[in-house]
Design an enzyme around this catalytic site. Structure first.
Site, PDB file in Angstrom:
ATOM      1  N   HIS A 180     -10.424  -5.098  -2.821  1.00  0.00           N
ATOM      2  CA  HIS A 180      -9.080  -5.420  -2.346  1.00  0.00           C
ATOM      3  C   HIS A 180      -9.120  -5.818  -0.877  1.00  0.00           C
ATOM      4  O   HIS A 180      -9.886  -5.267  -0.093  1.00  0.00           O
ATOM      5  CB  HIS A 180      -8.127  -4.242  -2.553  1.00  0.00           C
ATOM      6  CG  HIS A 180      -8.685  -2.927  -2.093  1.00  0.00           C
ATOM      7  ND1 HIS A 180      -9.580  -2.200  -2.857  1.00  0.00           N
ATOM      8  CD2 HIS A 180      -8.501  -2.221  -0.954  1.00  0.00           C
ATOM      9  CE1 HIS A 180      -9.915  -1.101  -2.202  1.00  0.00           C
ATOM     10  NE2 HIS A 180      -9.279  -1.093  -1.035  1.00  0.00           N
ATOM     11  N   ASN A 190     -13.022  -3.043   2.791  1.00  0.00           N
ATOM     12  CA  ASN A 190     -13.987  -1.953   2.939  1.00  0.00           C
ATOM     13  C   ASN A 190     -14.997  -1.995   1.795  1.00  0.00           C
ATOM     14  O   ASN A 190     -14.637  -2.310   0.666  1.00  0.00           O
ATOM     15  CB  ASN A 190     -13.251  -0.612   2.935  1.00  0.00           C
ATOM     16  CG  ASN A 190     -12.253  -0.496   4.068  1.00  0.00           C
ATOM     17  OD1 ASN A 190     -12.487  -0.998   5.160  1.00  0.00           O
ATOM     18  ND2 ASN A 190     -11.126   0.157   3.814  1.00  0.00           N
ATOM     19  N   VAL A 207     -11.099   3.012  -3.465  1.00  0.00           N
ATOM     20  CA  VAL A 207     -10.781   2.467  -4.789  1.00  0.00           C
ATOM     21  C   VAL A 207     -11.781   1.362  -5.101  1.00  0.00           C
ATOM     22  O   VAL A 207     -11.869   0.361  -4.368  1.00  0.00           O
ATOM     23  CB  VAL A 207      -9.332   1.927  -4.838  1.00  0.00           C
ATOM     24  CG1 VAL A 207      -9.037   1.344  -6.215  1.00  0.00           C
ATOM     25  CG2 VAL A 207      -8.325   3.024  -4.503  1.00  0.00           C
ATOM     26  N   ASP A 240       0.852  -1.188   0.000  1.00  0.00           N
ATOM     27  CA  ASP A 240       0.000   0.000   0.000  1.00  0.00           C
ATOM     28  C   ASP A 240       0.893   1.244   0.000  1.00  0.00           C
ATOM     29  O   ASP A 240       1.882   1.329   0.731  1.00  0.00           O
ATOM     30  CB  ASP A 240      -0.916  -0.004   1.234  1.00  0.00           C
ATOM     31  CG  ASP A 240      -2.064   0.986   1.105  1.00  0.00           C
ATOM     32  OD1 ASP A 240      -3.220   0.547   1.022  1.00  0.00           O
ATOM     33  OD2 ASP A 240      -1.790   2.211   1.092  1.00  0.00           O
ATOM     34  N   ILE A 241       0.494   2.219  -0.792  1.00  0.00           N
ATOM     35  CA  ILE A 241       1.298   3.439  -0.953  1.00  0.00           C
ATOM     36  C   ILE A 241       1.244   4.314   0.305  1.00  0.00           C
ATOM     37  O   ILE A 241       2.114   5.161   0.517  1.00  0.00           O
ATOM     38  CB  ILE A 241       0.793   4.212  -2.199  1.00  0.00           C
ATOM     39  CG1 ILE A 241       1.882   5.080  -2.792  1.00  0.00           C
ATOM     40  CG2 ILE A 241      -0.472   5.010  -1.920  1.00  0.00           C
ATOM     41  CD1 ILE A 241       1.532   5.611  -4.180  1.00  0.00           C
TER      42      ILE A 241
HETATM   43  P1  AMP Z   1      -9.802   1.614   0.380  1.00  0.00           P
HETATM   44  O1  AMP Z   1      -9.962   2.885   1.140  1.00  0.00           O
HETATM   45  O2  AMP Z   1     -10.214   0.403   1.163  1.00  0.00           O
HETATM   46  O3  AMP Z   1     -10.452   1.680  -0.984  1.00  0.00           O
HETATM   47  O4  AMP Z   1      -8.254   1.426   0.161  1.00  0.00           O
HETATM   48  C1  AMP Z   1      -7.567   1.912  -0.937  1.00  0.00           C
HETATM   49  C2  AMP Z   1      -6.108   1.771  -0.621  1.00  0.00           C
HETATM   50  O5  AMP Z   1      -5.365   1.882  -1.829  1.00  0.00           O
HETATM   51  C3  AMP Z   1      -5.570   2.844   0.324  1.00  0.00           C
HETATM   52  O6  AMP Z   1      -5.024   2.226   1.488  1.00  0.00           O
HETATM   53  C4  AMP Z   1      -4.518   3.565  -0.513  1.00  0.00           C
HETATM   54  O7  AMP Z   1      -3.406   3.968   0.239  1.00  0.00           O
HETATM   55  C5  AMP Z   1      -4.152   2.501  -1.539  1.00  0.00           C
HETATM   56  N1  AMP Z   1      -3.618   3.003  -2.789  1.00  0.00           N
HETATM   57  C6  AMP Z   1      -4.143   3.961  -3.590  1.00  0.00           C
HETATM   58  N2  AMP Z   1      -3.377   4.133  -4.693  1.00  0.00           N
HETATM   59  C7  AMP Z   1      -2.356   3.250  -4.592  1.00  0.00           C
HETATM   60  C8  AMP Z   1      -1.225   2.946  -5.405  1.00  0.00           C
HETATM   61  N3  AMP Z   1      -0.988   3.572  -6.562  1.00  0.00           N
HETATM   62  N4  AMP Z   1      -0.373   1.972  -4.983  1.00  0.00           N
HETATM   63  C9  AMP Z   1      -0.593   1.335  -3.820  1.00  0.00           C
HETATM   64  N5  AMP Z   1      -1.648   1.583  -3.004  1.00  0.00           N
HETATM   65  C10 AMP Z   1      -2.507   2.529  -3.384  1.00  0.00           C
END
Ligand code: AMP
Length: 116
Positions: free
Chosen positions: A102, A89, A98, A32-33
């Site tokens: 995931h 989530n 997103v 995760d970023i």
């Molecule tokens: P959610 O809020 O459950 O949809 O989680 C989305 C997750 O994606 C968050 O923890 C972000 O930090 C992660 N995220 C978004 N863009 C990227 C990316 N390019 N690479 C890795 N993680 C990402």
């Protein structure tokens, strides 16, 4: 909106970089970023499913593969006995940002309950 491509499609297609830690034919795991724990990995199906609400009965095995990925990764990094948390989530109240389903994998610290 939910049916559109997300940034995770770009990661699957190697159009943007990600730190991949796990990969099979059907599942990708990458860091995760914006990590919320010392170890924070996202496991995603390579085929796009927007939310838990959109999972088809025929995708039950694929969903199981996300958990098997978490199991195997925990063992691989030697955090299986210490323990870890997996979270998925769903939609706005669930805190989903997103819309490509995931499984968050969090490890390396004591987790608290309830989550925020
Ligand atoms: P959610 O809020 O459950 O949809 O989680 C989305 C997750 O994606 C968050 O923890 C972000 O930090 C992660 N995220 C978004 N863009 C990227 C990316 N390019 N690479 C890795 N993680 C990402």
């Amino acid at each position: 909106m939910k049916q559109q491509e997300t940034i995770f499609d770009k990661i699957i297609n190697k159009e943007i970089p990600a730190e991949v830690v796990y990969e099979t034919e059907t599942v990708l795991g990458f860091k995760d970023i914006n990590p919320q724990a010392p170890i924070h990995v996202l496991f995603i199906p390579k085929t796009r499913i927007a939310t838990i609400n959109d999972i088809k009965d025929s995708q039950a095995e694929l969903m199981g593969q996300l958990f098997l990925a978490a199991r195997d990764y925990a063992k691989q990094i030697d955090e299986d006995e210490n323990g870890f948390r997996v979270v998925m989530n769903c939609n706005q109240n669930g805190g989903q940002d997103v819309y490509h389903l995931h499984l968050h994998f969090l490890a390396g610290r004591q987790m608290k309950w309830p989550p925020g």
